[in-house]
Scaffold this motif. Sequence first.
Motif, PDB file in Angstrom:
ATOM      1  N   GLY A   1      12.041  62.157  31.721  1.00 54.91           N
ATOM      2  CA  GLY A   1      11.208  63.358  31.664  1.00 54.91           C
ATOM      3  C   GLY A   1      10.111  63.345  30.613  1.00 54.91           C
ATOM      4  O   GLY A   1       9.668  64.388  30.157  1.00 54.91           O
ATOM      5  N   GLY A   2       9.650  62.140  30.237  1.00 52.78           N
ATOM      6  CA  GLY A   2       8.529  62.067  29.286  1.00 52.78           C
ATOM      7  C   GLY A   2       8.950  61.717  27.882  1.00 52.78           C
ATOM      8  O   GLY A   2       8.549  62.383  26.923  1.00 52.78           O
ATOM      9  N   CYS A   3       9.741  60.655  27.746  1.00 59.25           N
ATOM     10  CA  CYS A   3      10.259  60.263  26.437  1.00 59.25           C
ATOM     11  C   CYS A   3       9.156  59.778  25.503  1.00 59.25           C
ATOM     12  O   CYS A   3       9.276  59.851  24.286  1.00 59.25           O
ATOM     13  CB  CYS A   3      11.315  59.167  26.598  1.00 59.25           C
ATOM     14  SG  CYS A   3      10.648  57.590  27.203  1.00 59.25           S
ATOM     15  N   GLY A   4       8.069  59.240  26.078  1.00 59.26           N
ATOM     16  CA  GLY A   4       6.974  58.744  25.249  1.00 59.26           C
ATOM     17  C   GLY A   4       7.163  57.315  24.780  1.00 59.26           C
ATOM     18  O   GLY A   4       6.282  56.735  24.150  1.00 59.26           O
ATOM     19  N   GLU A   5       8.331  56.738  25.084  1.00 60.49           N
ATOM     20  CA  GLU A   5       8.634  55.402  24.571  1.00 60.49           C
ATOM     21  C   GLU A   5       8.778  54.341  25.650  1.00 60.49           C
ATOM     22  O   GLU A   5       8.503  53.170  25.411  1.00 60.49           O
ATOM     23  CB  GLU A   5       9.931  55.462  23.742  1.00 60.49           C
ATOM     24  CG  GLU A   5       9.732  56.149  22.411  1.00 60.49           C
ATOM     25  CD  GLU A   5      11.030  56.687  21.829  1.00 60.49           C
ATOM     26  OE1 GLU A   5      12.104  56.389  22.387  1.00 60.49           O
ATOM     27  OE2 GLU A   5      10.942  57.415  20.826  1.00 60.49           O
ATOM     28  N   CYS A   6       9.210  54.737  26.844  1.00 64.94           N
ATOM     29  CA  CYS A   6       9.462  53.732  27.897  1.00 64.94           C
ATOM     30  C   CYS A   6       8.137  53.182  28.432  1.00 64.94           C
ATOM     31  O   CYS A   6       7.063  53.708  28.144  1.00 64.94           O
ATOM     32  CB  CYS A   6      10.287  54.337  29.026  1.00 64.94           C
ATOM     33  SG  CYS A   6       9.376  55.550  29.994  1.00 64.94           S
ATOM     34  N   SER A   7       8.215  52.123  29.215  1.00 67.48           N
ATOM     35  CA  SER A   7       6.982  51.489  29.689  1.00 67.48           C
ATOM     36  C   SER A   7       6.232  52.414  30.651  1.00 67.48           C
ATOM     37  O   SER A   7       5.003  52.410  30.685  1.00 67.48           O
ATOM     38  CB  SER A   7       7.283  50.136  30.336  1.00 67.48           C
ATOM     39  OG  SER A   7       7.970  50.338  31.547  1.00 67.48           O
ATOM     40  N   ALA A   8       6.944  53.244  31.427  1.00 65.02           N
ATOM     41  CA  ALA A   8       6.267  54.184  32.332  1.00 65.02           C
ATOM     42  C   ALA A   8       5.408  55.166  31.527  1.00 65.02           C
ATOM     43  O   ALA A   8       4.214  55.331  31.786  1.00 65.02           O
ATOM     44  CB  ALA A   8       7.291  54.931  33.183  1.00 65.02           C
ATOM     45  N   CYS A   9       6.008  55.782  30.523  1.00 69.26           N
ATOM     46  CA  CYS A   9       5.262  56.735  29.690  1.00 69.26           C
ATOM     47  C   CYS A   9       4.041  56.079  29.054  1.00 69.26           C
ATOM     48  O   CYS A   9       2.931  56.597  29.109  1.00 69.26           O
ATOM     49  CB  CYS A   9       6.149  57.280  28.575  1.00 69.26           C
ATOM     50  SG  CYS A   9       7.295  58.552  29.112  1.00 69.26           S
ATOM     51  N   ARG A  10       4.300  54.922  28.457  1.00 69.89           N
ATOM     52  CA  ARG A  10       3.213  54.266  27.732  1.00 69.89           C
ATOM     53  C   ARG A  10       2.068  53.852  28.645  1.00 69.89           C
ATOM     54  O   ARG A  10       0.910  54.000  28.304  1.00 69.89           O
ATOM     55  CB  ARG A  10       3.731  53.025  27.024  1.00 69.89           C
ATOM     56  CG  ARG A  10       4.516  53.390  25.801  1.00 69.89           C
ATOM     57  CD  ARG A  10       4.624  52.167  24.982  1.00 69.89           C
ATOM     58  NE  ARG A  10       5.916  52.099  24.343  1.00 69.89           N
ATOM     59  CZ  ARG A  10       6.157  51.275  23.349  1.00 69.89           C
ATOM     60  NH1 ARG A  10       5.215  50.461  22.942  1.00 69.89           N
ATOM     61  NH2 ARG A  10       7.330  51.262  22.788  1.00 69.89           N
TER      62      ARG A  10
ATOM     63  N   GLN B   1       6.651  60.162  35.877  1.00 66.63           N
ATOM     64  CA  GLN B   1       6.990  58.751  36.101  1.00 66.63           C
ATOM     65  C   GLN B   1       8.173  58.298  35.261  1.00 66.63           C
ATOM     66  O   GLN B   1       8.775  57.262  35.521  1.00 66.63           O
ATOM     67  CB  GLN B   1       5.786  57.841  35.787  1.00 66.63           C
ATOM     68  CG  GLN B   1       4.517  58.146  36.557  1.00 66.63           C
ATOM     69  CD  GLN B   1       4.641  57.951  38.055  1.00 66.63           C
ATOM     70  OE1 GLN B   1       5.724  57.783  38.592  1.00 66.63           O
ATOM     71  NE2 GLN B   1       3.510  57.984  38.749  1.00 66.63           N
ATOM     72  N   CYS B   2       8.477  59.071  34.212  1.00 68.38           N
ATOM     73  CA  CYS B   2       9.511  58.655  33.256  1.00 68.38           C
ATOM     74  C   CYS B   2      10.904  59.023  33.759  1.00 68.38           C
ATOM     75  O   CYS B   2      11.108  60.102  34.301  1.00 68.38           O
ATOM     76  CB  CYS B   2       9.233  59.344  31.913  1.00 68.38           C
ATOM     77  SG  CYS B   2      10.520  59.081  30.676  1.00 68.38           S
ATOM     78  N   GLU B   3      11.854  58.119  33.537  1.00 67.47           N
ATOM     79  CA  GLU B   3      13.250  58.389  33.925  1.00 67.47           C
ATOM     80  C   GLU B   3      13.839  59.517  33.080  1.00 67.47           C
ATOM     81  O   GLU B   3      14.813  60.151  33.448  1.00 67.47           O
ATOM     82  CB  GLU B   3      14.105  57.124  33.708  1.00 67.47           C
ATOM     83  CG  GLU B   3      13.700  55.921  34.547  1.00 67.47           C
ATOM     84  CD  GLU B   3      14.126  56.079  36.012  1.00 67.47           C
ATOM     85  OE1 GLU B   3      14.979  56.956  36.284  1.00 67.47           O
ATOM     86  OE2 GLU B   3      13.605  55.341  36.853  1.00 67.47           O
TER      87      GLU B   3
END
Length: 392
Positions: A62-71, A58-60
């Motif tokens: 690739g899984g940054c862990g910080e964006c709203s999608a990841c969270r 879902q992350c733009e």
Amino acid sequence: MTTTATGSVWSDLVGQAGTIETLQQAATGHGMTHAWLFTGPPGSGRSNVALAFAAALQCERGGCGECSACRSVLAGSHPDVHVTRSETSTLYIKEIRGLVQRAALSPAHGRWQVMLIEDADRLGDPDHARGIGNALLKAIEEPTPKTVWLLCAPTVRDVLPTIRSRCRTLTLATPGAADVATFLVRSEGISETVANFAARASQGHIGRARALALNEETRARRREVVSMPARLTSLGSCMTAATNLSELAKEETDAITAEANAAEVAELQTIFGSERKDTTSRAYRAAISDLEKLQKQKAKRRVLDVIDRALMDLVSVYRDAIALAVGAPGQLVNEELRSDVAVLVRAASPETLLRMIDAIFLAREQMLEFNVPPQLALESMMVALRLSGEGR
Ligand SMILES: [Zn+2]
């Protein structure tokens, strides 16, 4: 699962570097497929890996862990990631049907629509409606372009062959003690000494390692179990040990069960509440009655799980004794019990120690496969573990 300040969605996954690399590539479009099966022993974190992958998809970035999608994926609130786990729901069949229907739709906001089934091994249970596997199979076979299925199970053999043959399988490793210890220090902020102990004693089971690191009662129960072998010097002590082991298992089960049952009832109330049905209605009473039946079955199953783990703790002591007897290098699993382990080495030859491990596995098989009452199986096991003093 919690994210740490160190960043990406992958950072809390312990000892799974190879799998993570494959998933990172897939999330950026290399080797992507519509159905994945994650297998691994209990505690290896297979559902956490699947959830991290869902976030990466879902992350733009690739899984940054910080964006709203990841969270939101990691917090369980992303609208396009649907997680099903049988342990917390009596509405499993209904949920899978819901998933299948939803899978036909396009994602609402996200880049993918992700369907995560944590207990894919339960899809083949005879008490589940027969059609459920077929409905799911059809959905997996003919996926909509933006739908991804993530299934989790202990082993490939636990999943219906028709389903597993459509999936790309990733097998998780049992994490090594050093990886687990590092993770505990970082995520729980505990001392290295406690982390090292918990990592060794858990033998790669992360949930167990965390419980051992954080909970003094869990540590005390394990200590009692692993100090049994050196004391089995008379028939009386064997019988006492069998009783103690069943009681310890019951204590631990009660602690887990009370919490889980309350959560399930609350969940059911929420479901009925949100459908605006009266919680005194016949449907609700029927659902509660079904839930209570299921909870009884699960409690019975849980006692066996707890005993099973205690038996594996016992096995670790005999393995340690064999390692010590043959002079194998390195730390013992039960390093803090070295003097107890030495007692075993003096009292029994390596061959006898091996036979004792067999006796533990036999008791396990009797309970898990042949429904022999635990007390009985444990008594004959403890007698087989009696030390006669034939060693060195
Ligand atoms: Zn992100």
